[in-house]
Design a protein around this motif. Structure first.
Motif, PDB file in Angstrom:
ATOM      1  N   PRO A  37       5.567  20.182  -5.873  1.00 50.34           N
ATOM      2  CA  PRO A  37       5.261  19.027  -4.957  1.00 50.34           C
ATOM      3  C   PRO A  37       3.766  18.353  -4.931  1.00 50.34           C
ATOM      4  O   PRO A  37       2.928  18.941  -5.679  1.00 50.34           O
ATOM      5  CB  PRO A  37       5.143  19.905  -3.535  1.00 50.34           C
ATOM      6  N   PRO A  38       4.019  17.005  -4.953  1.00 54.75           N
ATOM      7  CA  PRO A  38       2.527  16.467  -5.357  1.00 54.75           C
ATOM      8  C   PRO A  38       1.555  16.514  -4.189  1.00 54.75           C
ATOM      9  O   PRO A  38       1.543  17.095  -3.281  1.00 54.75           O
ATOM     10  CB  PRO A  38       3.172  14.917  -4.848  1.00 54.75           C
ATOM     11  N   PRO A  39       0.271  16.334  -4.580  1.00 54.78           N
ATOM     12  CA  PRO A  39      -0.739  16.112  -3.754  1.00 54.78           C
ATOM     13  C   PRO A  39      -0.698  15.762  -2.218  1.00 54.78           C
ATOM     14  O   PRO A  39      -1.211  15.975  -1.362  1.00 54.78           O
ATOM     15  CB  PRO A  39      -2.122  15.933  -4.441  1.00 54.78           C
ATOM     16  N   GLN A  40       0.029  14.554  -2.483  1.00 54.87           N
ATOM     17  CA  GLN A  40       0.365  13.641  -1.172  1.00 54.87           C
ATOM     18  C   GLN A  40       1.919  13.051  -1.182  1.00 54.87           C
ATOM     19  O   GLN A  40       2.282  13.079  -2.390  1.00 54.87           O
ATOM     20  CB  GLN A  40      -0.507  12.278  -1.341  1.00 54.87           C
ATOM     21  N   PRO A  41       2.527  12.947  -0.246  1.00 54.12           N
ATOM     22  CA  PRO A  41       3.890  12.645  -0.018  1.00 54.12           C
ATOM     23  C   PRO A  41       3.881  11.439  -0.653  1.00 54.12           C
ATOM     24  O   PRO A  41       2.969  10.651  -0.422  1.00 54.12           O
ATOM     25  CB  PRO A  41       4.339  12.865   1.409  1.00 54.12           C
ATOM     26  N   PHE A  42       5.351  10.947  -1.031  1.00 55.66           N
ATOM     27  CA  PHE A  42       5.566   9.516  -1.191  1.00 55.66           C
ATOM     28  C   PHE A  42       6.024   8.744  -0.137  1.00 55.66           C
ATOM     29  O   PHE A  42       6.894   9.316   0.939  1.00 55.66           O
ATOM     30  CB  PHE A  42       6.612   9.504  -2.285  1.00 55.66           C
ATOM     31  N   THR A  70      10.821  20.200   0.107  1.00 58.34           N
ATOM     32  CA  THR A  70       9.701  20.460  -0.212  1.00 58.34           C
ATOM     33  C   THR A  70       8.649  19.182   0.365  1.00 58.34           C
ATOM     34  O   THR A  70       9.074  18.540   1.408  1.00 58.34           O
ATOM     35  CB  THR A  70       9.356  20.407  -1.652  1.00 58.34           C
ATOM     36  N   LEU A  71       7.855  19.222   0.021  1.00 55.54           N
ATOM     37  CA  LEU A  71       6.584  18.237   0.642  1.00 55.54           C
ATOM     38  C   LEU A  71       6.577  16.682  -0.200  1.00 55.54           C
ATOM     39  O   LEU A  71       5.502  16.236  -0.183  1.00 55.54           O
ATOM     40  CB  LEU A  71       4.981  18.924   0.558  1.00 55.54           C
ATOM     41  N   TRP A  72       7.650  16.449  -0.612  1.00 55.22           N
ATOM     42  CA  TRP A  72       7.693  15.164  -1.456  1.00 55.22           C
ATOM     43  C   TRP A  72       7.697  13.789  -0.523  1.00 55.22           C
ATOM     44  O   TRP A  72       7.290  12.920  -1.137  1.00 55.22           O
ATOM     45  CB  TRP A  72       9.029  15.006  -1.972  1.00 55.22           C
ATOM     46  N   LEU A  73       8.191  13.887   0.732  1.00 56.35           N
ATOM     47  CA  LEU A  73       8.397  12.509   1.306  1.00 56.35           C
ATOM     48  C   LEU A  73       7.442  12.590   2.797  1.00 56.35           C
ATOM     49  O   LEU A  73       7.300  13.626   3.376  1.00 56.35           O
ATOM     50  CB  LEU A  73       9.589  12.702   1.894  1.00 56.35           C
ATOM     51  N   SER A  74       6.764  11.321   3.083  1.00 54.90           N
ATOM     52  CA  SER A  74       6.080  11.286   4.035  1.00 54.90           C
ATOM     53  C   SER A  74       7.068  11.256   5.198  1.00 54.90           C
ATOM     54  O   SER A  74       8.150  11.011   5.133  1.00 54.90           O
ATOM     55  CB  SER A  74       5.316  10.002   4.041  1.00 54.90           C
ATOM     56  N   PRO A  75       6.451  11.251   6.536  1.00 54.64           N
ATOM     57  CA  PRO A  75       7.251  11.492   7.636  1.00 54.64           C
ATOM     58  C   PRO A  75       8.245  10.512   7.969  1.00 54.64           C
ATOM     59  O   PRO A  75       9.458  10.641   8.232  1.00 54.64           O
ATOM     60  CB  PRO A  75       6.487  11.430   8.704  1.00 54.64           C
ATOM     61  N   HIS A  76       8.157   9.236   7.532  1.00 54.95           N
ATOM     62  CA  HIS A  76       9.097   7.987   7.699  1.00 54.95           C
ATOM     63  C   HIS A  76       9.493   7.503   6.368  1.00 54.95           C
ATOM     64  O   HIS A  76       9.740   6.015   6.255  1.00 54.95           O
ATOM     65  CB  HIS A  76       8.795   6.998   8.653  1.00 54.95           C
ATOM     66  N   ALA A  77       9.712   8.020   5.356  1.00 60.35           N
ATOM     67  CA  ALA A  77       9.519   7.650   3.810  1.00 60.35           C
ATOM     68  C   ALA A  77      11.008   6.929   3.876  1.00 60.35           C
ATOM     69  O   ALA A  77      11.933   7.140   4.487  1.00 60.35           O
ATOM     70  CB  ALA A  77       9.746   8.826   2.897  1.00 60.35           C
ATOM     71  N   SER A  78      11.204   5.730   3.008  1.00 62.66           N
ATOM     72  CA  SER A  78      12.126   5.153   2.789  1.00 62.66           C
ATOM     73  C   SER A  78      12.682   5.541   1.207  1.00 62.66           C
ATOM     74  O   SER A  78      11.885   5.750   0.389  1.00 62.66           O
ATOM     75  CB  SER A  78      11.914   3.501   2.432  1.00 62.66           C
ATOM     76  N   ILE A  79      13.995   5.605   1.364  1.00 63.49           N
ATOM     77  CA  ILE A  79      14.554   6.494  -0.076  1.00 63.49           C
ATOM     78  C   ILE A  79      15.719   5.409  -0.352  1.00 63.49           C
ATOM     79  O   ILE A  79      16.732   5.259   0.307  1.00 63.49           O
ATOM     80  CB  ILE A  79      15.287   7.814   0.118  1.00 63.49           C
ATOM     81  N   TYR A  80      15.533   4.928  -1.680  1.00 63.09           N
ATOM     82  CA  TYR A  80      16.612   4.008  -2.240  1.00 63.09           C
ATOM     83  C   TYR A  80      17.573   4.648  -3.064  1.00 63.09           C
ATOM     84  O   TYR A  80      17.027   5.568  -3.926  1.00 63.09           O
ATOM     85  CB  TYR A  80      15.980   2.721  -3.114  1.00 63.09           C
ATOM     86  N   ASP A 126       0.656  -1.336   0.131  1.00 71.95           N
ATOM     87  CA  ASP A 126       0.093  -0.107   0.056  1.00 71.95           C
ATOM     88  C   ASP A 126       0.779   1.418  -0.007  1.00 71.95           C
ATOM     89  O   ASP A 126       0.359   2.377   0.212  1.00 71.95           O
ATOM     90  CB  ASP A 126      -0.851   0.165   1.152  1.00 71.95           C
ATOM     91  N   ALA A 127       2.162   1.206  -0.492  1.00 73.39           N
ATOM     92  CA  ALA A 127       2.916   2.276  -0.342  1.00 73.39           C
ATOM     93  C   ALA A 127       2.719   3.093  -1.636  1.00 73.39           C
ATOM     94  O   ALA A 127       2.376   2.546  -2.745  1.00 73.39           O
ATOM     95  CB  ALA A 127       4.549   1.890  -0.202  1.00 73.39           C
ATOM     96  N   ARG A 128       2.882   4.391  -1.503  1.00 69.39           N
ATOM     97  CA  ARG A 128       2.928   5.480  -2.661  1.00 69.39           C
ATOM     98  C   ARG A 128       4.250   5.472  -2.908  1.00 69.39           C
ATOM     99  O   ARG A 128       5.095   5.865  -2.168  1.00 69.39           O
ATOM    100  CB  ARG A 128       2.324   6.802  -2.212  1.00 69.39           C
ATOM    101  N   CYS A 129       4.508   5.262  -4.261  1.00 70.74           N
ATOM    102  CA  CYS A 129       6.174   5.204  -4.653  1.00 70.74           C
ATOM    103  C   CYS A 129       6.179   6.110  -5.784  1.00 70.74           C
ATOM    104  O   CYS A 129       5.458   6.439  -6.596  1.00 70.74           O
ATOM    105  CB  CYS A 129       6.389   3.803  -5.149  1.00 70.74           C
ATOM    106  N   ASP A 152      13.556  10.517   8.994  1.00 67.68           N
ATOM    107  CA  ASP A 152      13.275  10.888  10.463  1.00 67.68           C
ATOM    108  C   ASP A 152      12.531  12.143  10.413  1.00 67.68           C
ATOM    109  O   ASP A 152      13.150  13.053  10.052  1.00 67.68           O
ATOM    110  CB  ASP A 152      14.267  10.753  11.414  1.00 67.68           C
ATOM    111  N   SER A 153      11.075  12.183  10.570  1.00 67.27           N
ATOM    112  CA  SER A 153      10.463  13.533  10.458  1.00 67.27           C
ATOM    113  C   SER A 153      10.811  14.332  11.428  1.00 67.27           C
ATOM    114  O   SER A 153      11.564  14.222  12.590  1.00 67.27           O
ATOM    115  CB  SER A 153       8.974  13.177  10.714  1.00 67.27           C
TER     116      SER A 153
END
Length: 192
Positions: A117-122, A146-156, A53-56, A191-192
């Motif tokens: 920035p997107p309507p919702q963070p990834f 900007t608002l690209w990342l959710s609070p605990h997003a994973s970035i590869y 269910d992740a937004r990628c 880490d947010s």
């Protein structure tokens, strides 16, 4: 001879999830190198508890291997971004073939895409730019500013083994760091 070079195709194989084993053709373009199967297998083992269910976001999508693998393994959606029209056309064809309506591909440079920035963070972002172009540090900075990342997003982050490691924002904690052949790949958690 040049025309036949343009029509050549290469294949990638989805290695897990609902489309496991599917082979998809993509253009044979200079510098286009899908993330190797064994690296993808390791990456998606690392993300196993986070992918459902992740937004990628698959920035510098190329063949689309990372985003397609994420969708196959249960990601809710994926936005693919690549500056080459042929790559986006191939990814869009793959999404149609796979009957996937929760993804789209945008033909833009990463820099242009990140201006709005997107309507919702990834929740998960895949960064695999062309090697030796010094694109990772500014891209990481733009994602965080900007608002690209959710609070605990994973970035590869994938780079050439001999390249200097990118400078990442202070609130990105390195979770994994590995090498395979000429590829260095890292996973960061925000880490947010």
């Amino acid at each position: 001879m040049a025309a036949s070079k343009q029509t050549q195709q290469r294949t990638l194989r989805i290695i897990g999830g609902q489309w496991r084993g599917r082979k998809l053709a993509f253009p044979d373009a200079e510098g286009l190198r899908p993330t190797p199967d064994r690296v993808r297998e390791t990456l998606f083992n690392w993300l196993a508890t986070d992918i459902r269910d992740a937004r990628c976001l698959d920035l510098f999508a190329g063949s689309g291997a990372l985003g397609l693998e994420a969708l196959s393994r249960g990601a809710a959606s994926c936005t693919f971004v690549d500056s080459a029209r042929a790559n986006c056309r191939a990814i869009t064809e793959h999404l149609t073939t796979l009957e996937c309506s929760s993804a789209n591909c945008q033909t833009l440079t990463a820099e242009a895409f990140l201006r709005h920035p997107p309507p919702q963070p990834f929740d998960i972002v895949f960064l695999d730019p062309p090697f030796a172009k010094n694109l990772l540090t500014p891209t990481c900075t733009a994602l965080e500013s900007t608002l690209w990342l959710s609070p605990h997003a994973s970035i590869y982050v994938e780079s050439g083994r001999r390249e200097p490691a990118p400078v990442v924002p202070e609130n990105w904690r390195q979770r994994r760091d590995k090498q395979a052949g000429e590829v260095r790949y890292q996973l960061f958690v925000r880490d947010s």
